[in-house]
Design a protein around this motif. Structure first.
Motif, PDB file in Angstrom:
ATOM      1  N   TRP A  72       0.814  -1.218   0.000  1.00 16.03           N
ATOM      2  CA  TRP A  72       0.000   0.000   0.000  1.00 16.03           C
ATOM      3  C   TRP A  72       0.843   1.261   0.000  1.00 16.03           C
ATOM      4  CZ3 TRP A  72       1.102   3.218   3.958  1.00 16.03           C
ATOM      5  CH2 TRP A  72       1.715   2.658   5.093  1.00 16.03           C
ATOM      6  N   TRP A  73       2.069   1.167   0.500  1.00 15.23           N
ATOM      7  CA  TRP A  73       2.917   2.338   0.667  1.00 15.23           C
ATOM      8  C   TRP A  73       3.530   2.828  -0.647  1.00 15.23           C
ATOM      9  CZ3 TRP A  73       4.003  -2.630   2.155  1.00 15.23           C
ATOM     10  CH2 TRP A  73       5.027  -3.281   1.460  1.00 15.23           C
ATOM     11  N   ARG A  74       3.501   2.000  -1.660  1.00 17.84           N
ATOM     12  CA  ARG A  74       4.248   2.307  -2.884  1.00 17.84           C
ATOM     13  C   ARG A  74       3.805   3.589  -3.570  1.00 17.84           C
ATOM     14  NH1 ARG A  74       7.511  -1.830  -4.597  1.00 17.84           N
ATOM     15  NH2 ARG A  74       7.252  -3.813  -3.498  1.00 17.84           N
ATOM     16  N   VAL A  75       2.522   3.891  -3.519  1.00 16.30           N
ATOM     17  CA  VAL A  75       2.041   5.104  -4.191  1.00 16.30           C
ATOM     18  C   VAL A  75       2.697   6.360  -3.618  1.00 16.30           C
ATOM     19  CG1 VAL A  75       0.040   5.377  -2.660  1.00 16.30           C
ATOM     20  CG2 VAL A  75      -0.022   6.339  -4.978  1.00 16.30           C
ATOM     21  N   VAL A  76       3.072   6.309  -2.341  1.00 15.07           N
ATOM     22  CA  VAL A  76       3.730   7.450  -1.692  1.00 15.07           C
ATOM     23  C   VAL A  76       5.250   7.358  -1.810  1.00 15.07           C
ATOM     24  CG1 VAL A  76       4.091   8.669   0.490  1.00 15.07           C
ATOM     25  CG2 VAL A  76       1.822   7.778  -0.087  1.00 15.07           C
ATOM     26  N   THR A  77       5.807   6.218  -1.457  1.00 13.16           N
ATOM     27  CA  THR A  77       7.267   6.105  -1.451  1.00 13.16           C
ATOM     28  C   THR A  77       7.867   6.222  -2.847  1.00 13.16           C
ATOM     29  OG1 THR A  77       7.087   3.675  -1.550  1.00 13.16           O
ATOM     30  CG2 THR A  77       7.303   4.689   0.635  1.00 13.16           C
ATOM     31  N   SER A  78       7.123   5.816  -3.866  1.00 12.82           N
ATOM     32  CA  SER A  78       7.649   5.887  -5.237  1.00 12.82           C
ATOM     33  C   SER A  78       7.893   7.322  -5.678  1.00 12.82           C
ATOM     34  CB  SER A  78       6.679   5.209  -6.206  1.00 12.82           C
ATOM     35  OG  SER A  78       5.419   5.854  -6.200  1.00 12.82           O
ATOM     36  N   VAL A  79       7.170   8.267  -5.080  1.00 15.27           N
ATOM     37  CA  VAL A  79       7.348   9.679  -5.422  1.00 15.27           C
ATOM     38  C   VAL A  79       8.751  10.150  -5.061  1.00 15.27           C
ATOM     39  CG1 VAL A  79       6.577  12.028  -4.874  1.00 15.27           C
ATOM     40  CG2 VAL A  79       4.910  10.210  -5.218  1.00 15.27           C
ATOM     41  N   PHE A  80       9.331   9.574  -4.040  1.00 20.86           N
ATOM     42  CA  PHE A  80      10.633  10.018  -3.563  1.00 20.86           C
ATOM     43  C   PHE A  80      11.772   9.133  -4.062  1.00 20.86           C
ATOM     44  CE2 PHE A  80       7.381  11.481  -0.620  1.00 20.86           C
ATOM     45  CZ  PHE A  80       7.604  12.838  -0.701  1.00 20.86           C
TER      46      PHE A  80
END
Length: 235
Positions: A72-80
Protein backbone atom coordinates in the motif's frame (compact mmCIF):
# COMPACT_ATOMS: atom_id res chain seq x y z
CA UNK A 1 14.07 13.52 -31.65
CA UNK A 2 10.74 12.67 -30.06
CA UNK A 3 12.37 12.38 -26.64
CA UNK A 4 14.02 15.79 -27.03
CA UNK A 5 10.72 17.44 -27.97
CA UNK A 6 8.98 15.66 -25.07
CA UNK A 7 11.58 16.95 -22.60
CA UNK A 8 11.53 20.47 -24.03
CA UNK A 9 7.75 20.81 -23.82
CA UNK A 10 7.76 19.34 -20.31
CA UNK A 11 10.38 21.90 -19.24
CA UNK A 12 8.48 24.72 -20.98
CA UNK A 13 5.35 23.90 -18.99
CA UNK A 14 7.35 24.12 -15.78
CA UNK A 15 8.69 27.53 -16.84
CA UNK A 16 5.12 28.78 -17.34
CA UNK A 17 4.15 27.57 -13.86
CA UNK A 18 7.29 29.04 -12.31
CA UNK A 19 6.56 32.43 -13.85
CA UNK A 20 2.98 32.18 -12.61
CA UNK A 21 4.20 31.43 -9.09
CA UNK A 22 6.63 34.36 -9.08
CA UNK A 23 3.89 36.68 -10.35
CA UNK A 24 1.52 35.37 -7.68
CA UNK A 25 3.76 35.95 -4.66
CA UNK A 26 5.43 39.06 -6.10
CA UNK A 27 8.94 38.99 -7.53
CA UNK A 28 9.97 42.04 -5.48
CA UNK A 29 8.99 40.29 -2.23
CA UNK A 30 10.98 37.07 -2.67
CA UNK A 31 14.03 38.22 -0.71
CA UNK A 32 11.87 39.24 2.25
CA UNK A 33 9.91 36.01 2.42
CA UNK A 34 10.45 33.69 5.42
CA UNK A 35 12.16 30.35 4.98
CA UNK A 36 9.47 27.93 3.68
CA UNK A 37 10.16 25.14 6.11
CA UNK A 38 7.50 22.76 4.77
CA UNK A 39 9.05 23.06 1.30
CA UNK A 40 12.49 22.50 2.80
CA UNK A 41 11.20 19.35 4.51
CA UNK A 42 9.69 17.97 1.28
CA UNK A 43 12.93 18.63 -0.57
CA UNK A 44 14.93 16.98 2.20
CA UNK A 45 12.78 13.85 1.92
CA UNK A 46 13.31 13.81 -1.85
CA UNK A 47 17.07 14.12 -1.39
CA UNK A 48 16.92 11.41 1.26
CA UNK A 49 15.19 9.13 -1.24
CA UNK A 50 18.05 9.58 -3.73
CA UNK A 51 20.62 8.92 -1.01
CA UNK A 52 18.70 5.77 -0.03
CA UNK A 53 18.71 4.57 -3.64
CA UNK A 54 22.47 4.91 -3.84
CA UNK A 55 23.13 3.31 -0.47
CA UNK A 56 20.65 0.41 -0.73
CA UNK A 57 20.48 -1.60 -3.94
CA UNK A 58 17.01 -2.91 -3.10
CA UNK A 59 15.39 0.49 -2.53
CA UNK A 60 13.73 0.81 -5.93
CA UNK A 61 12.43 -2.75 -5.85
CA UNK A 62 10.95 -2.22 -2.39
CA UNK A 63 9.56 1.28 -2.83
CA UNK A 64 8.60 1.89 -6.47
CA UNK A 65 4.99 1.76 -7.72
CA UNK A 66 5.23 -1.19 -10.10
CA UNK A 67 1.59 -2.43 -10.23
CA UNK A 68 2.83 -6.03 -10.39
CA UNK A 69 4.09 -5.69 -6.81
CA UNK A 70 2.03 -5.49 -3.64
CA UNK A 71 2.37 -2.81 -0.96
CA UNK A 72 0.00 0.00 0.00
CA UNK A 73 2.92 2.34 0.67
CA UNK A 74 4.25 2.31 -2.88
CA UNK A 75 2.04 5.10 -4.19
CA UNK A 76 3.73 7.45 -1.69
CA UNK A 77 7.27 6.11 -1.45
CA UNK A 78 7.65 5.89 -5.24
CA UNK A 79 7.35 9.68 -5.42
CA UNK A 80 10.63 10.02 -3.56
CA UNK A 81 12.45 7.50 -5.75
CA UNK A 82 14.00 8.85 -8.96
CA UNK A 83 14.61 6.84 -12.13
CA UNK A 84 15.62 9.50 -14.64
CA UNK A 85 19.35 9.34 -14.09
CA UNK A 86 21.45 12.12 -12.59
CA UNK A 87 19.98 14.97 -14.61
CA UNK A 88 16.41 13.71 -14.20
CA UNK A 89 16.82 13.44 -10.45
CA UNK A 90 18.44 16.89 -10.26
CA UNK A 91 15.61 18.45 -12.30
CA UNK A 92 12.96 16.80 -10.13
CA UNK A 93 14.53 17.89 -6.87
CA UNK A 94 15.26 21.47 -7.96
CA UNK A 95 11.77 21.98 -9.38
CA UNK A 96 10.22 20.47 -6.26
CA UNK A 97 12.23 22.81 -4.02
CA UNK A 98 11.37 25.92 -6.04
CA UNK A 99 7.71 25.25 -6.68
CA UNK A 100 7.02 24.00 -3.15
CA UNK A 101 8.52 27.23 -1.81
CA UNK A 102 6.39 29.41 -4.09
CA UNK A 103 3.31 27.34 -3.25
CA UNK A 104 3.96 27.57 0.48
CA UNK A 105 4.35 31.33 0.37
CA UNK A 106 0.88 31.59 -1.11
CA UNK A 107 -1.03 28.59 0.27
CA UNK A 108 0.83 28.35 3.61
CA UNK A 109 2.58 25.18 4.75
CA UNK A 110 -0.28 22.80 5.69
CA UNK A 111 -2.34 23.49 2.57
CA UNK A 112 0.74 23.25 0.34
CA UNK A 113 1.52 19.81 1.76
CA UNK A 114 -2.13 18.77 1.32
CA UNK A 115 -2.06 19.83 -2.33
CA UNK A 116 1.22 17.99 -2.91
CA UNK A 117 -0.32 14.90 -1.32
CA UNK A 118 -3.30 15.24 -3.65
CA UNK A 119 -0.82 15.26 -6.51
CA UNK A 120 0.49 11.94 -5.27
CA UNK A 121 -2.85 10.23 -4.76
CA UNK A 122 -5.27 11.65 -7.34
CA UNK A 123 -3.66 10.36 -10.58
CA UNK A 124 -3.86 6.78 -9.34
CA UNK A 125 -7.49 7.26 -8.28
CA UNK A 126 -8.38 8.70 -11.65
CA UNK A 127 -6.65 5.78 -13.36
CA UNK A 128 -8.75 3.40 -11.29
CA UNK A 129 -11.93 5.36 -12.06
CA UNK A 130 -11.38 4.92 -15.79
CA UNK A 131 -10.11 1.37 -15.50
CA UNK A 132 -6.53 2.20 -16.45
CA UNK A 133 -3.71 0.04 -15.11
CA UNK A 134 -0.75 1.52 -16.99
CA UNK A 135 -0.49 4.89 -15.19
CA UNK A 136 -1.73 6.70 -18.30
CA UNK A 137 -2.57 9.85 -16.34
CA UNK A 138 0.50 9.69 -14.13
CA UNK A 139 3.91 10.73 -15.51
CA UNK A 140 5.69 8.54 -12.98
CA UNK A 141 7.26 5.53 -14.67
CA UNK A 142 6.88 3.60 -11.42
CA UNK A 143 8.95 6.30 -9.64
CA UNK A 144 9.64 10.04 -9.63
CA UNK A 145 8.39 13.23 -7.99
CA UNK A 146 7.66 15.15 -11.19
CA UNK A 147 3.96 14.30 -11.33
CA UNK A 148 3.22 15.60 -7.83
CA UNK A 149 5.44 18.63 -8.44
CA UNK A 150 3.69 19.58 -11.69
CA UNK A 151 0.33 19.09 -9.98
CA UNK A 152 1.35 21.39 -7.11
CA UNK A 153 2.91 23.95 -9.44
CA UNK A 154 -0.31 24.22 -11.45
CA UNK A 155 -2.23 25.19 -8.32
CA UNK A 156 -0.34 28.48 -8.11
CA UNK A 157 -1.23 29.22 -11.74
CA UNK A 158 -4.94 28.83 -11.01
CA UNK A 159 -4.54 31.00 -7.90
CA UNK A 160 -2.91 33.68 -10.05
CA UNK A 161 -5.75 33.55 -12.56
CA UNK A 162 -8.36 34.02 -9.85
CA UNK A 163 -6.58 36.70 -7.83
CA UNK A 164 -5.05 39.05 -10.41
CA UNK A 165 -6.67 41.69 -12.57
CA UNK A 166 -3.61 42.07 -14.80
CA UNK A 167 -4.46 40.80 -18.29
CA UNK A 168 -0.94 39.57 -19.07
CA UNK A 169 -0.76 37.63 -15.82
CA UNK A 170 -4.17 36.09 -16.46
CA UNK A 171 -3.08 35.00 -19.93
CA UNK A 172 0.09 33.52 -18.41
CA UNK A 173 -1.98 31.57 -15.89
CA UNK A 174 -4.45 30.33 -18.49
CA UNK A 175 -1.59 29.12 -20.68
CA UNK A 176 -0.79 26.44 -18.09
CA UNK A 177 -3.89 24.24 -18.49
CA UNK A 178 -4.01 25.01 -22.22
CA UNK A 179 -0.43 23.87 -22.73
CA UNK A 180 -0.93 20.91 -20.40
CA UNK A 181 -3.95 19.64 -22.27
CA UNK A 182 -2.18 20.13 -25.63
CA UNK A 183 0.80 18.13 -24.36
CA UNK A 184 -1.47 15.32 -23.24
CA UNK A 185 -3.33 15.16 -26.54
CA UNK A 186 -0.29 15.54 -28.78
CA UNK A 187 2.34 13.62 -26.83
CA UNK A 188 0.43 11.49 -24.33
CA UNK A 189 2.49 13.48 -21.81
CA UNK A 190 1.18 12.85 -18.32
CA UNK A 191 2.86 15.96 -16.93
CA UNK A 192 0.40 18.02 -18.94
CA UNK A 193 -2.66 16.21 -17.67
CA UNK A 194 -1.67 16.28 -14.00
CA UNK A 195 -1.06 20.01 -14.43
CA UNK A 196 -4.68 20.34 -15.57
CA UNK A 197 -5.81 18.40 -12.48
CA UNK A 198 -3.70 20.62 -10.23
CA UNK A 199 -5.05 23.76 -11.88
CA UNK A 200 -8.63 22.68 -11.22
CA UNK A 201 -7.95 21.66 -7.61
CA UNK A 202 -6.11 24.92 -6.99
CA UNK A 203 -9.17 26.84 -8.10
CA UNK A 204 -11.32 24.76 -5.75
CA UNK A 205 -8.88 25.28 -2.85
CA UNK A 206 -8.71 29.06 -3.17
CA UNK A 207 -11.79 29.75 -0.97
CA UNK A 208 -10.28 27.52 1.74
CA UNK A 209 -7.03 29.46 1.56
CA UNK A 210 -8.95 32.71 1.99
CA UNK A 211 -10.78 31.30 5.01
CA UNK A 212 -7.52 30.19 6.63
CA UNK A 213 -5.97 33.61 6.04
CA UNK A 214 -8.92 35.40 7.63
CA UNK A 215 -8.79 33.07 10.62
CA UNK A 216 -5.06 33.66 11.04
CA UNK A 217 -5.59 37.42 10.75
CA UNK A 218 -8.30 37.33 13.43
CA UNK A 219 -6.05 35.37 15.77
CA UNK A 220 -3.20 37.80 15.20
CA UNK A 221 -5.51 40.74 15.81
CA UNK A 222 -6.83 39.18 19.00
CA UNK A 223 -3.31 38.42 20.23
CA UNK A 224 -2.22 42.01 19.50
CA UNK A 225 -5.24 43.44 21.30
CA UNK A 226 -4.61 41.19 24.30
CA UNK A 227 -0.93 42.16 24.45
CA UNK A 228 -1.82 45.85 24.22
CA UNK A 229 -4.43 45.56 26.97
CA UNK A 230 -1.95 43.69 29.19
CA UNK A 231 0.72 46.32 28.63
CA UNK A 232 -1.72 49.12 29.47
CA UNK A 233 -2.82 47.32 32.63
CA UNK A 234 0.76 46.80 33.79
CA UNK A 235 1.56 50.45 33.07
Amino acid sequence: MGTIVFNLTTAALMVLMFKSGVALVGEDTLRQRPIPWAAVALTAVAIGGVVLQHSWSGAMDALDSDPRKSGWWRVVTSVFMQNGGFFGAAWNIVTLAVMAALAQWFWRGPLMVALFTAGILLPERIDALFGESSHSTDPRNFAGSSGATYFLAATVASALLLTTTDTRQRLLAMSVPAAGLAMWLAQDNGHGLVAVYGFLLGAAALPLAGLLRRRTARRASTATATATATAQTEA
